[in-house]
Design a protein around this motif. Structure first.
Motif, PDB file in Angstrom:
ATOM      1  N   LEU A 287      26.131  66.092  68.481  1.00 15.74           N
ATOM      2  CA  LEU A 287      25.500  67.066  67.423  1.00 15.74           C
ATOM      3  C   LEU A 287      24.137  67.710  68.137  1.00 15.74           C
ATOM      4  CD1 LEU A 287      25.388  68.598  64.821  1.00 15.74           C
ATOM      5  CD2 LEU A 287      24.002  66.598  64.004  1.00 15.74           C
ATOM      6  N   ALA A 288      23.455  66.598  68.881  1.00 12.03           N
ATOM      7  CA  ALA A 288      22.144  67.169  69.454  1.00 12.03           C
ATOM      8  C   ALA A 288      22.503  68.161  70.745  1.00 12.03           C
ATOM      9  CB  ALA A 288      21.370  66.117  69.852  1.00 12.03           C
ATOM     10  N   GLN A 289      23.426  67.343  71.438  1.00 11.36           N
ATOM     11  CA  GLN A 289      23.949  68.148  72.943  1.00 11.36           C
ATOM     12  C   GLN A 289      24.558  69.670  72.293  1.00 11.36           C
ATOM     13  OE1 GLN A 289      26.615  65.446  74.507  1.00 11.36           O
ATOM     14  NE2 GLN A 289      25.096  64.429  75.602  1.00 11.36           N
ATOM     15  N   SER A 290      25.402  69.670  71.212  1.00 13.05           N
ATOM     16  CA  SER A 290      26.080  70.982  70.836  1.00 13.05           C
ATOM     17  C   SER A 290      24.965  71.897  70.415  1.00 13.05           C
ATOM     18  CB  SER A 290      27.123  70.540  69.914  1.00 13.05           C
ATOM     19  OG  SER A 290      28.141  70.038  70.514  1.00 13.05           O
ATOM     20  N   ALA A 291      24.019  71.435  69.555  1.00 12.11           N
ATOM     21  CA  ALA A 291      23.085  72.368  68.973  1.00 12.11           C
ATOM     22  C   ALA A 291      22.262  72.968  70.118  1.00 12.11           C
ATOM     23  CB  ALA A 291      22.268  71.594  68.223  1.00 12.11           C
ATOM     24  N   ALA A 292      21.762  72.452  71.215  1.00 10.34           N
ATOM     25  CA  ALA A 292      21.039  72.737  72.535  1.00 10.34           C
ATOM     26  C   ALA A 292      21.866  73.705  73.123  1.00 10.34           C
ATOM     27  CB  ALA A 292      20.544  71.499  73.348  1.00 10.34           C
ATOM     28  N   SER A 293      23.216  73.556  73.411  1.00  6.71           N
ATOM     29  CA  SER A 293      24.149  74.483  73.937  1.00  6.71           C
ATOM     30  C   SER A 293      24.706  75.484  73.202  1.00  6.71           C
ATOM     31  CB  SER A 293      25.210  73.597  74.600  1.00  6.71           C
ATOM     32  OG  SER A 293      26.201  73.018  73.515  1.00  6.71           O
ATOM     33  N   ARG A 294      24.125  75.639  71.859  1.00  5.99           N
ATOM     34  CA  ARG A 294      24.546  76.599  71.116  1.00  5.99           C
ATOM     35  C   ARG A 294      26.205  76.798  70.773  1.00  5.99           C
ATOM     36  NH1 ARG A 294      21.190  81.064  70.676  1.00  5.99           N
ATOM     37  NH2 ARG A 294      22.743  81.731  68.775  1.00  5.99           N
ATOM     38  N   ASP A 295      26.741  75.545  70.681  1.00  2.99           N
ATOM     39  CA  ASP A 295      28.134  75.493  70.514  1.00  2.99           C
ATOM     40  C   ASP A 295      28.433  75.413  68.956  1.00  2.99           C
ATOM     41  OD1 ASP A 295      30.852  75.310  70.590  1.00  2.99           O
ATOM     42  OD2 ASP A 295      30.706  73.521  72.152  1.00  2.99           O
ATOM     43  N   ALA A 296      28.409  76.511  68.345  1.00  2.00           N
ATOM     44  CA  ALA A 296      28.192  76.535  66.874  1.00  2.00           C
ATOM     45  C   ALA A 296      29.559  75.838  66.204  1.00  2.00           C
ATOM     46  CB  ALA A 296      28.011  77.933  66.286  1.00  2.00           C
ATOM     47  N   PRO A 297      30.701  76.164  66.474  1.00  4.14           N
ATOM     48  CA  PRO A 297      31.904  75.498  66.116  1.00  4.14           C
ATOM     49  C   PRO A 297      31.663  73.875  65.864  1.00  4.14           C
ATOM     50  CG  PRO A 297      32.670  77.211  67.296  1.00  4.14           C
ATOM     51  CD  PRO A 297      31.379  77.073  67.496  1.00  4.14           C
ATOM     52  N   VAL A 298      31.265  73.333  66.958  1.00  2.00           N
ATOM     53  CA  VAL A 298      31.225  71.811  67.113  1.00  2.00           C
ATOM     54  C   VAL A 298      29.857  71.478  66.165  1.00  2.00           C
ATOM     55  CG1 VAL A 298      30.629  69.880  68.492  1.00  2.00           C
ATOM     56  CG2 VAL A 298      31.936  71.680  69.386  1.00  2.00           C
ATOM     57  N   VAL A 299      29.047  72.095  66.170  1.00  2.00           N
ATOM     58  CA  VAL A 299      27.911  71.650  65.182  1.00  2.00           C
ATOM     59  C   VAL A 299      28.075  71.911  63.797  1.00  2.00           C
ATOM     60  CG1 VAL A 299      25.448  72.634  64.436  1.00  2.00           C
ATOM     61  CG2 VAL A 299      25.932  72.589  67.154  1.00  2.00           C
ATOM     62  N   GLU A 300      28.879  72.998  63.586  1.00  2.00           N
ATOM     63  CA  GLU A 300      29.508  73.146  62.095  1.00  2.00           C
ATOM     64  C   GLU A 300      30.090  72.061  61.572  1.00  2.00           C
ATOM     65  OE1 GLU A 300      29.103  78.052  62.302  1.00  2.00           O
ATOM     66  OE2 GLU A 300      30.936  77.020  62.512  1.00  2.00           O
ATOM     67  N   ALA A 301      31.065  71.785  62.706  1.00  2.00           N
ATOM     68  CA  ALA A 301      31.955  70.493  62.207  1.00  2.00           C
ATOM     69  C   ALA A 301      31.444  69.324  62.192  1.00  2.00           C
ATOM     70  CB  ALA A 301      33.140  70.356  63.219  1.00  2.00           C
ATOM     71  N   LEU A 302      30.617  68.780  62.838  1.00  2.00           N
ATOM     72  CA  LEU A 302      29.794  67.506  62.963  1.00  2.00           C
ATOM     73  C   LEU A 302      28.848  67.630  61.715  1.00  2.00           C
ATOM     74  CD1 LEU A 302      29.082  66.986  66.802  1.00  2.00           C
ATOM     75  CD2 LEU A 302      30.382  65.502  65.317  1.00  2.00           C
ATOM     76  N   ALA A 303      28.294  68.767  61.466  1.00  2.00           N
ATOM     77  CA  ALA A 303      27.136  68.575  60.427  1.00  2.00           C
ATOM     78  C   ALA A 303      27.950  68.495  59.139  1.00  2.00           C
ATOM     79  CB  ALA A 303      26.648  69.857  60.524  1.00  2.00           C
ATOM     80  N   LEU A 304      29.020  69.238  58.911  1.00  3.39           N
ATOM     81  CA  LEU A 304      29.849  68.797  57.709  1.00  3.39           C
ATOM     82  C   LEU A 304      30.454  67.663  57.789  1.00  3.39           C
ATOM     83  CD1 LEU A 304      31.237  70.323  55.282  1.00  3.39           C
ATOM     84  CD2 LEU A 304      32.964  70.926  56.799  1.00  3.39           C
ATOM     85  N   MET A 305      30.956  67.001  58.657  1.00  6.16           N
ATOM     86  CA  MET A 305      31.442  65.734  58.726  1.00  6.16           C
ATOM     87  C   MET A 305      30.106  64.651  58.340  1.00  6.16           C
ATOM     88  SD  MET A 305      33.958  65.614  62.036  1.00  6.16           S
ATOM     89  CE  MET A 305      34.577  64.007  61.705  1.00  6.16           C
ATOM     90  N   ILE A 306      29.157  64.561  58.922  1.00  4.59           N
ATOM     91  CA  ILE A 306      28.217  63.708  58.710  1.00  4.59           C
ATOM     92  C   ILE A 306      27.625  64.007  57.154  1.00  4.59           C
ATOM     93  CG2 ILE A 306      25.605  63.048  59.179  1.00  4.59           C
ATOM     94  CD1 ILE A 306      26.492  63.773  62.040  1.00  4.59           C
ATOM     95  N   GLY A 307      27.514  65.187  56.788  1.00  5.87           N
ATOM     96  CA  GLY A 307      27.191  65.597  55.540  1.00  5.87           C
ATOM     97  C   GLY A 307      28.157  65.205  54.418  1.00  5.87           C
ATOM     98  N   ALA A 308      29.432  65.373  54.721  1.00  6.87           N
ATOM     99  CA  ALA A 308      30.408  64.916  53.789  1.00  6.87           C
ATOM    100  C   ALA A 308      30.427  63.175  53.520  1.00  6.87           C
ATOM    101  CB  ALA A 308      31.768  65.173  54.164  1.00  6.87           C
ATOM    102  N   LEU A 309      30.219  62.522  54.783  1.00  9.73           N
ATOM    103  CA  LEU A 309      30.090  61.102  54.824  1.00  9.73           C
ATOM    104  C   LEU A 309      29.008  60.643  54.013  1.00  9.73           C
ATOM    105  CD1 LEU A 309      30.944  60.067  58.407  1.00  9.73           C
ATOM    106  CD2 LEU A 309      32.397  59.773  56.533  1.00  9.73           C
ATOM    107  N   PHE A 310      27.866  61.218  53.954  1.00 11.74           N
ATOM    108  CA  PHE A 310      26.612  60.969  53.376  1.00 11.74           C
ATOM    109  C   PHE A 310      26.890  61.290  52.021  1.00 11.74           C
ATOM    110  CE2 PHE A 310      22.459  61.742  51.409  1.00 11.74           C
ATOM    111  CZ  PHE A 310      21.632  60.780  52.273  1.00 11.74           C
ATOM    112  N   VAL A 311      27.277  62.175  51.368  1.00  8.27           N
ATOM    113  CA  VAL A 311      27.617  62.654  49.829  1.00  8.27           C
ATOM    114  C   VAL A 311      28.625  61.500  49.507  1.00  8.27           C
ATOM    115  CG1 VAL A 311      28.565  64.297  48.584  1.00  8.27           C
ATOM    116  CG2 VAL A 311      27.239  65.073  50.178  1.00  8.27           C
ATOM    117  N   ILE A 312      29.711  61.385  50.163  1.00  6.73           N
ATOM    118  CA  ILE A 312      30.769  60.265  49.621  1.00  6.73           C
ATOM    119  C   ILE A 312      30.020  59.048  49.585  1.00  6.73           C
ATOM    120  CG2 ILE A 312      32.837  59.355  50.326  1.00  6.73           C
ATOM    121  CD1 ILE A 312      33.840  62.025  51.505  1.00  6.73           C
ATOM    122  N   ALA A 313      29.353  58.679  50.508  1.00  5.92           N
ATOM    123  CA  ALA A 313      28.819  57.102  50.328  1.00  5.92           C
ATOM    124  C   ALA A 313      27.841  57.117  49.129  1.00  5.92           C
ATOM    125  CB  ALA A 313      28.098  56.906  51.677  1.00  5.92           C
TER     126      ALA A 313
END
Length: 333
Positions: A287-313
């Protein structure tokens, strides 16, 4: 007429609206929260601007930039791009990475397993360390030793995770040379080919929750130890280990179990700092590497997965609390 008039004058009693089952309400909360997360995540990446020039470099021609935008749909309005991305999520399509030009899932999937193992290790470490120390402190420690432990937990809780990680790396990794500071060895083989690579990042993440669990277990154990039935057990000659394990721990544990369930969600957020600090090849580092390289699709997918795991937990922990607490369980029916 009299009876009819009396009935007409009698205020009508309204039946209370039937409440939806608890699990149905929780599921609705989950859906609404996940939808809000998608809006926020996509909105933040859209605000960041067009990444075409940054990714292609300063020497890219206007034609190359235009072709990049068309390939990745960046020439469309933001609302259309969001709906396309949301539709792809429902189809299981996370999009195409700007950097690798391959499916986002192919970029994320190798990182998922190590991160899951790291979070589970950190949570188990929290249980193994914090619960016994909190129980021992609540039952036996008094005076200066108890004050010293309380002061130590407050100091540890006051430090940010990256500071704790640096201290651990310097002391355990450099001065004592007990553990590897670089955790990239995890990516060289299977999940458990380099178990020592999990230790420093795992401890760093666990230290974010250990002080709180120690203080909570200590307070509950001390409260239970003052109960009449515990004093009666002491008068009957019950030994101290048996008193702690058979009488105090079972009655002091429920609030701690609840807190451990809620803290599990917090550990998910700690992987970004720990993985980046130690070079651990997990979702947080990606996530940190993708944000630094402006790889938006990877950032969006990772942020969504981490956020979903957080909410579900969090919701799972709330559900466990409700269904193991009789008063709460009766209230939600």
């Amino acid at each position: 007429m009299t009876q009819t008039a009396a009935q007409a004058g009698r205020p009508r009693t309204r039946r209370a609206p039937r409440r939806l089952p608890y699990l149905v309400r929780q599921l609705g909360t989950l859906v609404v929260t996940l939808f809000a997360i998608t809006v926020v995540i996509f909105g933040l990446t859209a605000i960041a601007g067009d990444p075409a020039r940054d990714i292609l470099g300063q020497y890219a021609t206007d034609a190359q930039v235009t072709a990049f935008q068309q390939i990745h749909g960046l020439d469309k309005p933001v609302v259309v791009r969001y709906l396309d991305w949301l539709g792809g999520l429902f189809r299981g399509d996370l999009g195409i990475s700007y950097q690798s030009n391959g499916p986002v899932w192919d970029v994320i999937s190798p990182r998922l397993g190590p991160s899951v193992v790291l979070v589970l290790f950190s949570w188990l470490l929290t249980v193994v360390v914090a619960v016994p120390i909190g129980l021992y402190s609540g039952v036996r420690l008094r005076g200066r030793r108890d004050a010293s432990l309380t002061f130590l937990t407050l100091i540890v809780a006051a430090f940010p995770e990256f500071v704790l990680g640096l201290i651990l790396a310097i002391v355990l990794g450099i001065w004592l040379a007990w553990l590897p500071v670089d955790s990239t060895a995890v990516s060289a083989g299977g999940l458990f080919d380099s178990p020592t690579a999990y230790v420093l990042p795992g401890i760093t993440i666990a230290l974010g929750t250990v002080p709180y669990i120690i203080r909570l277990m200590r307070a509950n154990a001390r409260e239970v130890a003052s109960e009449t039935y515990v004093r009666a057990a002491v008068l009957r000659g019950v030994t101290e280990p048996s008193l702690s394990l058979r009488h105090i721990l079972p009655n002091a544990a429920p609030p701690v179990v609840t807190a451990l369930g809620l803290q599990f969600a917090g550990l998910i957020g700690g992987v970004v700092v720990a993985e980046t600090l130690f070079g651990f090849p997990g979702m947080g580092q990606l996530l940190a590497q993708s944000a630094a390289s402006r790889d938006a699709p990877v950032v969006e997918a990772l942020a969504l997965m981490i956020g979903a795991l957080f909410v579900i937990a969090n919701l799972a922990a709330d559900a466990i609390v409700v269904y193991v607490t009789p008063k709460l369980r009766d209230a939600v029916r």
